[in-house]
Design an enzyme around this catalytic site. Structure first.
Site, PDB file in Angstrom:
ATOM      1  CE  LYS A   1      -3.228  -2.649  -7.758  1.00 39.90           C
ATOM      2  NZ  LYS A   1      -3.254  -1.734  -6.611  1.00 39.90           N
TER       3      LYS A   1
ATOM      4  CD  GLN B   1      -3.389   1.786  -5.890  1.00 38.96           C
ATOM      5  OE1 GLN B   1      -3.957   0.707  -6.023  1.00 38.96           O
ATOM      6  NE2 GLN B   1      -2.074   1.890  -5.954  1.00 38.96           N
TER       7      GLN B   1
ATOM      8  CG  ASP C   1      -4.453  -4.083  -0.726  1.00 36.00           C
ATOM      9  OD1 ASP C   1      -3.640  -4.562  -1.539  1.00 36.00           O
ATOM     10  OD2 ASP C   1      -4.937  -2.941  -0.823  1.00 36.00           O
TER      11      ASP C   1
HETATM   12  N1  GUN Z   1      -0.146   1.292  -3.423  1.00 37.53           N
HETATM   13  C1  GUN Z   1       1.048   0.728  -3.712  1.00 37.53           C
HETATM   14  N2  GUN Z   1       1.007  -0.598  -3.472  1.00 37.53           N
HETATM   15  C2  GUN Z   1      -0.223  -0.877  -3.032  1.00 37.53           C
HETATM   16  C3  GUN Z   1      -0.871  -2.078  -2.642  1.00 37.53           C
HETATM   17  O1  GUN Z   1      -0.304  -3.174  -2.627  1.00 37.53           O
HETATM   18  N3  GUN Z   1      -2.183  -1.946  -2.260  1.00 37.53           N
HETATM   19  C4  GUN Z   1      -2.799  -0.765  -2.247  1.00 37.53           C
HETATM   20  N4  GUN Z   1      -4.069  -0.747  -1.841  1.00 37.53           N
HETATM   21  N5  GUN Z   1      -2.243   0.376  -2.606  1.00 37.53           N
HETATM   22  C5  GUN Z   1      -0.956   0.299  -2.999  1.00 37.53           C
END
Ligand code: GUN
Length: 284
Positions: free
Chosen positions: A52, A96, A119
């Site tokens: 990311k 996360q 998110d």
């Molecule tokens: N862990 C796996 N997929 C995601 C996501 O889309 N957002 C977040 N914050 N954690 C994740």
């Protein structure tokens, strides 16, 4: 032979569009900024958050990973999020998941300011999506819809079947497909005679987290198949769709990897720019 929906290609197209928006904001002296909070040292999560960060840098978004130890208490994490909420230079906050067992995910999500919830997990944004108000949409289902848009696949009147009912993918994807005028059916682990339902699907989207779960006999000839699964089997990435048996039946299909996955990151960047633009609108 099914048409391969190239997520890698479409993700570059989307990221180029986002980079244009970033430049527009930079011209107004606003540097979009994303903070990713990672608690503990889950190796898969570390790989994801580094991906990311790299993608953000490539489109000109400033980003930072705040790493907190696995022993961080819920209270400490909430205080950290509060600080990010208050910081006007931070536009997007992503915590996360998964979090360590001693921290309740929903409490953490509820603490993120809805205006910075890139998110789209906060109840405020979930509710906005449900009633058709503007808000942040979770990145993976948004990425699926973007793929359909880029591929000129109009969902109006189509029967879309979603396998999976998670908050991250299945539920928001079903809402988005409904908004796109599809007739939507949601299947899940307790669905009876699932194949009789999936065989009616013009669009079959699979996010159930079971490797190669959907096989060719479950797919209507000519259907579009979207595989949201990412499973690691003996070091190899496979989706929730058994590509070998489904590809000859479908008219179009997303591969794993290089299908939906790259779109998720592209949509995170898109949401971060939206968050910064929202801040910009408030400021001016
Ligand atoms: N862990 C796996 N997929 C995601 C996501 O889309 N957002 C977040 N914050 N954690 C994740």
């Amino acid at each position: 032979m099914a048409h391969l929906i190239d997520g890698k290609k479409w993700s570059s197209v989307s990221r180029a569009e986002t980079a244009v928006e970033v430049r527009r904001l930079l011209d107004k002296d606003l540097m979009p900024k994303l903070v990713v909070v990672l608690v503990g040292d889950n190796p898969a999560s570390l790989v994801y958050v580094r991906g990311k960060e790299k993608a953000a840098a490539e489109v000109g978004i400033d980003s930072r990973i705040d790493r907190l130890p696995a022993t961080t208490s819920a209270q400490e994490l909430l205080a950290h999020i509060e600080q990010l909420n208050q910081d006007d230079s931070v536009h997007g906050i992503l915590v996360q998941l998964p979090l360590p067992d001693h921290i309740d995910e929903q409490t953490v999500i509820a603490t993120i300011s809805p205006e910075k919830d890139v998110d789209g997990f906060h109840a405020h944004n979930v509710g906005a999506l449900a009633i058709g108000l503007p808000g942040f949409v979770p990145c993976t289902p948004l990425g699926v819809m973007k793929l359909l848009e880029y591929e000129n696949m109009d969902m109006t009147g189509k029967h879309a079947v979603v396998i999976g009912r998670s908050n991250i993918v299945g539920k928001p994807l079903s809402q988005l497909l409904l908004k796109a005028n599809a007739t939507v059916t949601v299947c899940h682990s307790r669905t009876k005679d699932m194949a009789s339902i999936t065989r009616q699907a013009d669009l079959l989207a699979v996010a159930i987290g079971k490797p190669e779960f959907v096989t060719g006999d479950m797919v209507k000839p000519g259907a579009v198949v979207i595989d949201v699964g990412i499973n690691r089997i003996e070091g190899k990435l496979v989706g929730d769709v058994d590509f070998a048996s489904v590809e000859p039946v479908a008219s179009a299909i997303t591969p794993v990897p290089k299908g939906v996955g790259p779109m998720t990151i592209a949509m995170l960047l898109h949401n971060t720019v939206l968050a910064a633009a929202g801040f910009e609108a408030l400021r001016s």
